[in-house]
Design a protein around this motif. Structure first.
Motif, mmCIF file in Angstrom:
data_model
loop_
_atom_site.group_PDB
_atom_site.id
_atom_site.type_symbol
_atom_site.label_atom_id
_atom_site.label_comp_id
_atom_site.label_asym_id
_atom_site.label_seq_id
_atom_site.Cartn_x
_atom_site.Cartn_y
_atom_site.Cartn_z
ATOM 1 N N HIS A 28 0.816 -1.212 0.000
ATOM 2 C CA HIS A 28 0.000 0.000 0.000
ATOM 3 C C HIS A 28 0.855 1.269 0.000
ATOM 4 C CE1 HIS A 28 -3.674 -2.176 0.386
ATOM 5 N NE2 HIS A 28 -3.453 -2.603 1.619
ATOM 6 N N VAL A 29 1.906 1.273 0.796
ATOM 7 C CA VAL A 29 2.759 2.464 0.854
ATOM 8 C C VAL A 29 3.399 2.719 -0.508
ATOM 9 C CG1 VAL A 29 4.854 3.456 1.858
ATOM 10 C CG2 VAL A 29 3.189 2.322 3.333
ATOM 11 N N VAL A 30 3.949 1.673 -1.121
ATOM 12 C CA VAL A 30 4.596 1.829 -2.433
ATOM 13 C C VAL A 30 3.573 2.205 -3.490
ATOM 14 C CG1 VAL A 30 5.837 0.591 -4.259
ATOM 15 C CG2 VAL A 30 6.503 0.293 -1.860
ATOM 16 N N PHE A 31 2.432 1.542 -3.494
ATOM 17 C CA PHE A 31 1.376 1.846 -4.466
ATOM 18 C C PHE A 31 0.947 3.308 -4.347
ATOM 19 C CE2 PHE A 31 -2.834 2.119 -6.208
ATOM 20 C CZ PHE A 31 -2.899 1.178 -7.212
ATOM 21 N N GLY A 32 0.725 3.763 -3.112
ATOM 22 C CA GLY A 32 0.294 5.145 -2.906
ATOM 23 C C GLY A 32 1.275 6.152 -3.462
ATOM 24 N N LYS A 33 2.585 5.855 -3.347
ATOM 25 C CA LYS A 33 3.604 6.762 -3.883
ATOM 26 C C LYS A 33 3.472 6.916 -5.397
ATOM 27 C CE LYS A 33 4.279 7.384 -0.405
ATOM 28 N NZ LYS A 33 4.131 8.655 0.281
ATOM 29 N N THR A 34 3.046 5.823 -6.078
ATOM 30 C CA THR A 34 3.018 5.837 -7.546
ATOM 31 C C THR A 34 1.804 6.550 -8.124
ATOM 32 O OG1 THR A 34 1.797 3.738 -7.844
ATOM 33 C CG2 THR A 34 4.195 3.592 -7.511
ATOM 34 N N VAL A 35 0.750 6.713 -7.331
ATOM 35 C CA VAL A 35 -0.518 7.217 -7.870
ATOM 36 C C VAL A 35 -0.406 8.584 -8.538
ATOM 37 C CG1 VAL A 35 -2.845 7.995 -7.230
ATOM 38 C CG2 VAL A 35 -2.000 5.799 -6.411
ATOM 39 N N PRO A 36 0.249 9.591 -7.926
ATOM 40 C CA PRO A 36 0.280 10.914 -8.570
ATOM 41 C C PRO A 36 0.937 10.914 -9.948
ATOM 42 C CG PRO A 36 0.922 11.074 -6.266
ATOM 43 C CD PRO A 36 0.872 9.619 -6.596
ATOM 44 N N ASP A 37 1.838 9.959 -10.195
ATOM 45 C CA ASP A 37 2.558 9.931 -11.467
ATOM 46 C C ASP A 37 2.010 8.914 -12.455
ATOM 47 O OD1 ASP A 37 4.636 11.837 -10.683
ATOM 48 O OD2 ASP A 37 5.334 10.262 -9.331
ATOM 49 N N ILE A 38 1.317 7.896 -11.969
ATOM 50 C CA ILE A 38 0.881 6.807 -12.848
ATOM 51 C C ILE A 38 -0.626 6.807 -13.065
ATOM 52 C CG2 ILE A 38 0.869 4.306 -13.190
ATOM 53 C CD1 ILE A 38 3.654 5.639 -13.320
ATOM 54 N N SER A 39 -1.399 6.987 -12.022
ATOM 55 C CA SER A 39 -2.835 6.736 -12.163
ATOM 56 C C SER A 39 -3.722 7.884 -11.718
ATOM 57 C CB SER A 39 -3.212 5.454 -11.401
ATOM 58 O OG SER A 39 -2.687 5.432 -10.096
ATOM 59 N N LEU A 40 -3.168 9.099 -11.627
ATOM 60 C CA LEU A 40 -4.008 10.230 -11.242
ATOM 61 C C LEU A 40 -5.100 10.469 -12.280
ATOM 62 C CD1 LEU A 40 -4.040 12.192 -8.825
ATOM 63 C CD2 LEU A 40 -2.890 13.859 -10.267
ATOM 64 N N ASN A 41 -4.786 10.211 -13.547
ATOM 65 C CA ASN A 41 -5.767 10.392 -14.621
ATOM 66 C C ASN A 41 -6.225 9.060 -15.205
ATOM 67 O OD1 ASN A 41 -5.845 13.326 -14.684
ATOM 68 N ND2 ASN A 41 -3.724 13.197 -15.392
#
Length: 347
Positions: A73-86
């Motif tokens: 969860h911690v690693v996934f959360g870090k990736t969201v703004p760059d990978i899956s925000l849109n």
């Protein structure tokens, strides 16, 4: 005349990605025992290796590590703004491996590499494949996985990139799984663990109804989304959907199903590999999550007393257990999650 400079992050769109692109994600995060307490408050987590320092030490570890899914969860959360925000949808997972335990006091950061791109036929969206890694303060990789997401295009008229779909393993071989250094289940105490069933007690093709259910609460899933610093708008902003509902973070469903599986799989202690995963249907507050598992494979490891069990974990919001797809191969509407993973279990 004042000049306005855009300083906020609108996130990446499909045309902003290219094959081989490396993305270092903000913000590193130090995790502690409070993380464990919060995780066990959010989910009915009872696996003993993550609950007791004494049991972990008896099993050859220095202390009880943090739950595997905390690292995810911690690693996934870090990736969201760059990978899956849109992103329109999180489509799947593959080749996930837990490589080192995460201990209280570790600082985790995340890095992703773009390994695949394919524009959809509608010209409005495209699929992006990334291999994400979680690293600790020693620059050691503690976790890696591939996921692919459907991302909006900023300009539908922009040219499509050359299609590249990565060749991913359908299943991790048992030899590819990493057993934490020192782990030893030869003196494993089944009474303290909560169930007597070891690897030898399971058979390939066996199915297990985990019986229990948990109703998803709005406050709890919002707390989880903020805890993992997941910035995907559909999880916390009720105006993003026409019905005003906030979509439950898929990882929240994964953790709920994994912890529900304790009833019947209490000795499936550590997640070692993630072969595949699909969020079959959306989950919303008020849904009651239940789970069932199917045993897909059994294997031994080189570690003393340690085996590996491959499981299909299915989370549902009702419906009969052990039902998954309709006659056309489509997931039934009550199925929330279909996850294929390896766990370490005493022989």
């Amino acid at each position: 005349m004042l000049k306005t400079v855009q300083k906020t992050n609108a996130g990446r769109f499909f045309e902003d990605y290219c094959i081989g692109q490396m993305i270092d994600h903000a913000v590193p995060r130090t995790v502690g025992t409070g993380e464990r307490a919060m995780y066990h408050a959010l989910y009915p987590a009872r696996h003993v290796l993550y609950s007791s320092d004494a049991f972990a030490q008896f099993s050859g570890l220095a202390a009880s590590p943090l739950d595997d899914m905390i690292a995810f969860h911690v690693v996934f959360g870090k990736t969201v703004p760059d990978i899956s925000l849109n992103a329109r949808a999180n489509l799947g997972y593959a080749e996930g491996r837990w490589l080192k335990p995460v201990w209280p006091g570790d600082t985790l950061r995340a890095q992703s590499e773009v390994i695949g791109l394919k524009q959809n036929s509608n010209g409005q969206t495209g699929v992006v494949w990334v291999r994400s890694r979680g690293l600790n303060q020693h620059d050691e990789t503690v976790l890696e996985y591939v996921r692919w997401v459907m991302v909006k295009k900023r300009d539908p008229e922009s040219p499509a990139p050359e299609t590249m779909v990565p060749d991913l393993a359908e299943v991790l071989e048992p030899a590819a799984l990493v057993v934490p250094a020192g782990l030893d289940f030869t003196r494993y105490d089944s009474t303290l663990a909560g169930e007597p069933h070891r690897l030898r007690d399971y058979t390939v093709g066996e199915t297990i109804d985990h019986v229990d259910g948990v109703t998803i609460e709005e406050a709890e899933h919002m707390m989880a989304t903020r805890l993992w610093q997941n910035t995907s708008k559909t999880h916390f902003d009720g105006t993003m959907r026409d019905d005003g509902s906030r979509l439950i973070y898929g990882g929240h469903v994964i953790s709920m199903a994994r912890t529900l599986s304790f009833n019947g799989l209490a000795n499936a202690q550590m997640i070692a590999g993630l072969n595949a995963g699909s969020h079959a249907n959306p989950c919303f507050a008020g849904d009651t999550v239940r789970a069932w598992s199917e045993v897909l494979d059994l294997a031994e490891t080189a570690a003393p007393g340690v085996g590996a069990i491959r499981l299909r974990l299915v989370a549902t919001k009702g419906g009969a257990p052990f039902t998954l797809r309709d006659d056309g191969g489509k997931y039934l509407p009550h199925v929330l999650l279909d996850l294929d993973y390896w766990a370490l279990m005493p022989l």
